[in-house]
Design a protein around this motif. Structure first.
Motif, short mmCIF file in Angstrom:
data_model
loop_
_atom_site.label_atom_id
_atom_site.label_comp_id
_atom_site.label_asym_id
_atom_site.label_seq_id
_atom_site.Cartn_x
_atom_site.Cartn_y
_atom_site.Cartn_z
N ARG A 62 22.43 44.74 18.37
CA ARG A 62 23.86 44.99 18.15
C ARG A 62 24.27 44.50 16.75
O ARG A 62 25.43 44.23 16.50
CB ARG A 62 24.69 44.25 19.21
CG ARG A 62 24.44 44.71 20.63
CD ARG A 62 25.18 46.00 20.95
NE ARG A 62 25.00 46.39 22.34
CZ ARG A 62 24.12 47.28 22.77
NH1 ARG A 62 23.31 47.87 21.89
NH2 ARG A 62 24.01 47.57 24.05
N GLY A 116 21.95 49.57 18.08
CA GLY A 116 22.60 50.04 19.29
C GLY A 116 21.67 50.27 20.46
O GLY A 116 22.11 50.68 21.54
N THR A 412 19.91 39.09 22.21
CA THR A 412 20.77 40.08 21.58
C THR A 412 20.99 39.70 20.12
O THR A 412 21.42 38.58 19.82
CB THR A 412 22.13 40.20 22.29
OG1 THR A 412 21.90 40.57 23.67
CG2 THR A 412 23.01 41.24 21.63
#
Length: 416
Positions: A62, A116, A412
């Motif tokens: 991300r 993404g 992440t």
């Protein structure tokens, strides 16, 4: 109770530009970090479900960046003590023999997730190590007859110095998973870690506040003194990382006497005042009492009055590395006291709060001379948790998730 942290033993000639060398022998944690191990009670161990042989681990991108990413899972097989790497399917392979001078390690990069998207890999049981992620360029690892040479970008001669990368640290064994972000050596890529328990409960930590990476780097740039010198830029202007003051001392860009005056004052305080160390939160009655003698040594006695530990006044480098005169062995007395002293000095509470450790974060980093690197990292995380120095887990202020029976885990790469 909480025990000392472990990592692989390391030897490094950083001043000569030699990266970090990890040997096969497990040892006490130094300035580099690994996940905290927790000792379970026998009853808890009997009631929980055994961890799976292969734990699903997702790496989610991300970051908002467009470069190709590369993932590396490296560590020590806890059953054999062998150093090696893991492929996406979770198969562990020991490293081949190295040479002197160090020979290039095989390319074991796992293609990482695009922006993404998510990459799924497996983490095998009985492994302790790191998950590296790099952007745009593969990392360069090397092998010697004694172990693996890992990236040390704070050293001018390191071949990975101009690569944007970072890592998380983990231990996965029969007692579960410990997974943490680490800024003990440097901060570069903002990451969050999470674990999902067998009952579906999800724990997550490591998230920065909005625009947190830039705010941390800006805050370091604007901090008076040598702090701005800890920021590394690439020739294209990219701010790649900020390294810890300990690494700054190693490479000659940060004052090796920065904390000396404060340390001297703290040691002097306990000539006439007793320092009480209560290192185990679940054992409040277990206390060690410290007083500084005429020679400047801080001596500790137990409840029976027996001397159990002594600490000569440490240097600034000893404090920032939580090593040297503050070396903390994995024992039940000296190590816990050393960890407590180191945390109190980083947070500038030692000498002012006479029962340590204090878990009142509102009292941390309030002095002019303090660990501003760690202060700024904590100040820009959503939950206030970060691994800003080797014993930032004192009082549970580290960015760590743990579960004894994990169903899955995740890393992440958050926006920057």
């Amino acid at each position: 109770m909480r025990t000392g942290r472990r990592t692989l033993r390391r030897t490094a000639a950083v001043a000569a530009g030699v990266p970090v060398l990890l040997s096969a022998a497990p040892g006490h944690v130094s300035a580099s970090t690994a996940a905290v191990r927790t000792v379970e009670t026998a009853a808890a161990a009997e009631t929980r479900t055994a961890p799976p042989a292969l734990l699903p681990l997702t790496v989610t991108n991300r970051s908002g960046r467009g470069e190709q990413t590369y993932v590396y899972v490296l560590g020590t097989n806890l059953r054999t003590g062998r150093l090696g790497y893991v492929d996406a399917a979770g198969a562990f392979t020991p490293w081949p023999a190295g040479a002197n001078p160090p020979s290039p390690a095989p390319d074991v990069a796992i293609p990482g997730p695009a922006g993404g998207s998510t990459k799924s890999i497996k983490l095998p049981l009985d492994l302790s190590g790191r998950v590296y992620v790099s952007f745009g360029t593969k990392l360069k690892f090397f092998l010697t007859p004694d172990g693996l040479v890992q990236p040390a970008p704070w050293a001018a001669g390191d071949p990975n110095r101009d690569i944007l990368f970072d890592w998380t640290e983990f231990t996965y064994n029969g007692s579960g998973l410990w997974l943490n972000t680490s800024m003990v050596d440097m901060f570069s890529v903002p990451q969050a870690v999470e674990v999902t328990a067998g009952d579906g409960t999800r724990r997550r930590t490591g998230d920065l506040v909005p625009n947190g990476r830039e705010r941390i780097l800006d805050a370091m740039r604007n901090q008076p003194g040598d702090w701005a010198k800890l920021i590394h830029r690439r020739a294209d202007g990219t701010r790649l990382r900020v390294v810890s003051p300990h690494k700054g001392i190693d490479t000659g860009v940060f004052s090796p006497t920065y904390m000396d005056g404060y340390i001297r004052e703290a040691w002097a305080t306990y000539r006439n005042t007793t320092l009480t160390v209560v290192p185990f939160a679940d054992q409040p009655a277990r206390k060690f009492l410290g007083r500084t003698d005429a020679s400047g040594v801080l001596n500790f006695t137990d409840a029976s009055g027996n001397r159990v530990a002594s600490f000569a006044r440490p240097s600034t480098k000893d404090v920032f590395g939580c090593d040297g005169r503050l070396q903390a062995p994995n024992d039940p007395v000296v190590g816990p006291i050393a960890r407590t002293l180191c945390a109190g000095l980083h947070r500038s509470t030692l000498g002012y709060v006479h029962t340590q450790p204090t878990t009142d974060a509102s009292r941390f980093y309030k002095r002019t001379v303090t660990d501003h690197y760690s202060r700024k990292l904590h100040a820009h995380t959503v939950d206030g948790k970060a691994y800003g120095f080797a014993f930032d887990d004192v009082g549970n202020f580290e960015s760590l998730v743990h579960d004894g029976s994990p169903r899955s885990a995740g890393i992440t790469l958050t926006p920057f």
